[in-house]
Design a protein around this motif. Structure first.
Motif, PDB file in Angstrom:
ATOM      1  N   TYR A  90       0.859  -1.186   0.000  1.00 46.50           N
ATOM      2  CA  TYR A  90       0.000   0.000   0.000  1.00 46.50           C
ATOM      3  C   TYR A  90       0.894   1.234   0.000  1.00 46.50           C
ATOM      4  CZ  TYR A  90      -3.247   3.601   1.575  1.00 46.50           C
ATOM      5  OH  TYR A  90      -3.996   4.749   1.685  1.00 46.50           O
ATOM      6  N   ASP A 112      -2.616   9.653   6.050  1.00 47.94           N
ATOM      7  CA  ASP A 112      -2.701   8.250   6.469  1.00 47.94           C
ATOM      8  C   ASP A 112      -1.980   8.016   7.787  1.00 47.94           C
ATOM      9  OD1 ASP A 112      -4.272   7.060   4.577  1.00 47.94           O
ATOM     10  OD2 ASP A 112      -2.619   6.489   3.257  1.00 47.94           O
ATOM     11  N   GLY A 151      -5.023   3.649  10.802  1.00 52.89           N
ATOM     12  CA  GLY A 151      -6.095   3.868   9.837  1.00 52.89           C
ATOM     13  C   GLY A 151      -6.006   2.913   8.657  1.00 52.89           C
ATOM     14  N   ILE A 152      -4.767   2.666   8.168  1.00 52.85           N
ATOM     15  CA  ILE A 152      -4.582   1.733   7.059  1.00 52.85           C
ATOM     16  C   ILE A 152      -4.978   0.321   7.494  1.00 52.85           C
ATOM     17  CG2 ILE A 152      -2.853   0.689   5.544  1.00 52.85           C
ATOM     18  CD1 ILE A 152      -1.311   3.385   5.740  1.00 52.85           C
ATOM     19  N   ARG A 161      -8.704  -0.039   7.650  1.00 49.00           N
ATOM     20  CA  ARG A 161      -9.336  -0.055   6.327  1.00 49.00           C
ATOM     21  C   ARG A 161      -9.362  -1.453   5.720  1.00 49.00           C
ATOM     22  NH1 ARG A 161      -6.635   3.854   2.068  1.00 49.00           N
ATOM     23  NH2 ARG A 161      -6.866   5.189   3.922  1.00 49.00           N
TER      24      ARG A 161
END
Length: 335
Positions: A69, A75, A79-80, A83
């Motif tokens: 990613y 970011d 949070g990543i 997701r």
């Protein structure tokens, strides 16, 4: 008086005539009887077929976890991970990162490597809202100390209410809980930009490759914490005065690193302080329970560069930071 004639059965002839007219084919009364929704025996008829059972709403498929990613502006690792339904610790471990590591836009993170993929976690239910808490959406330029002051609470209370630490990063769009029950205040209006310091005998100092790399790191970490340009100038001036923007392994007494922080004063171990990311983060947010960072200094936004830097560094030469203000502003514009 008119006399009503009767039939042999005792029914008045006028009534017989009325009934006959009413039940003629195509008459209104006949139509009413045929189209009435109720049967003649008084019982409601059953529908020909039972209504179809409602179909359950389709559940969206889980997001496919990519192998890598690319980090975008705003970011965070947590949070990543959220997701894609991954464990934050696993993402950190897969990329050799720690809880205090800083990620940058354009950086590539490993999320899935086949058998070594970070384990997926079901999203945890959101905590029940506390009646004594309100939420606040972070905007660009916000800092925890600024949010705390605007809502009449403390940085420590906000950290505790959101499970954050002094090294946690907030980002625009993030929703945080504000303890105390006060309504969220509007974002403070940014103070007008300070005029550059007048040119003096010190010309702008050019940056070497090492100095440029360290200055860029300080600015990147400050930006990720929502620090204003004025705060970045303070940090650059402080680092220039303390170490010449070099990551030193020596200094006065036990001072080391870019900001010449001292292990004996609670800034961390020598190894931690010589980690430029750690020491730069510590300058802004301090070390919980041991030292104060710039964002912990009440009213630092209204202080001069040298006073604000001194409030963090507590140097034996409190006025020395001022000489680097002009250079720091030029470096920031270049960076």
């Amino acid at each position: 008086m008119a006399v009503i004639r009767k039939t042999s059965m005792g029914i008045p002839l006028a009534l017989v005539a009325a009934l006959a007219t009413a039940f003629q084919p195509g008459s209104a009364a006949t139509a009413d009887v045929r189209t009435s929704p109720e049967p003649l025996d008084g019982h409601r008829s059953l529908p020909a077929q039972p209504p179809a059972a409602p179909q359950p709403a389709s559940v969206p498929a889980a997001a496919t976890v990519p192998t890598t990613y690319t980090v975008a502006s705003g970011d965070t690792v947590s949070g990543i991970a959220a997701r894609f339904g991954l464990d934050v610790k696993a993402v950190l471990a897969a990329n050799g990162l720690g809880w205090s590591s800083v990620i940058y836009p354009g950086q590539s993170l490993v999320l899935s490597t086949g058998s070594d993929a970070a384990p997926s976690l079901a999203p945890a239910p959101a905590p029940a809202p506390n009646a004594a808490e309100r939420s606040y959406t972070v905007v660009a330029g916000d800092t925890l100390i600024g949010i705390a002051k605007a809502h009449g609470t403390t940085v420590s209370s906000i950290l505790a209410a959101n499970g954050l630490t002094r090294s946690s990063i907030i980002y625009p769009g993030q929703i945080i809980a504000i303890p105390g029950g006060e309504a969220a205040a509007p974002a403070p209006t940014p103070a007008p930009a300070r005029a550059p310091a007048p040119a003096g005998s010190d010309a702008t100092t050019p940056l070497t490759a090492e100095m440029h790399a360290n200055a860029a790191l300080i600015v990147a970490i400050g930006r990720s914490l929502g620090v204003s340009d004025q705060g970045l100038v303070i940090a650059l001036a402080a680092a220039m005065q303390e170490s010449g923007l070099r990551n030193l392994d020596h200094g006065h007494a036990d001072s080391v690193g870019i900001f010449q922080q001292r292990p004996s004063q609670g800034w961390g171990s020598p190894e931690q302080i010589q980690d430029a990311t750690y020491s730069s983060t510590a300058f802004f947010v301090g070390v919980t329970g041991k030292t104060r960072g710039l964002l912990d200094i009440s009213g630092w936004q209204d202080m001069s560069v040298t006073d604000a830097a001194q409030a963090v560094q507590i140097s034996a030469y409190p006025d020395a930071y001022a000489r680097w203000e002009q250079s720091a502003r030029v470096w920031l514009s270049e960076l």
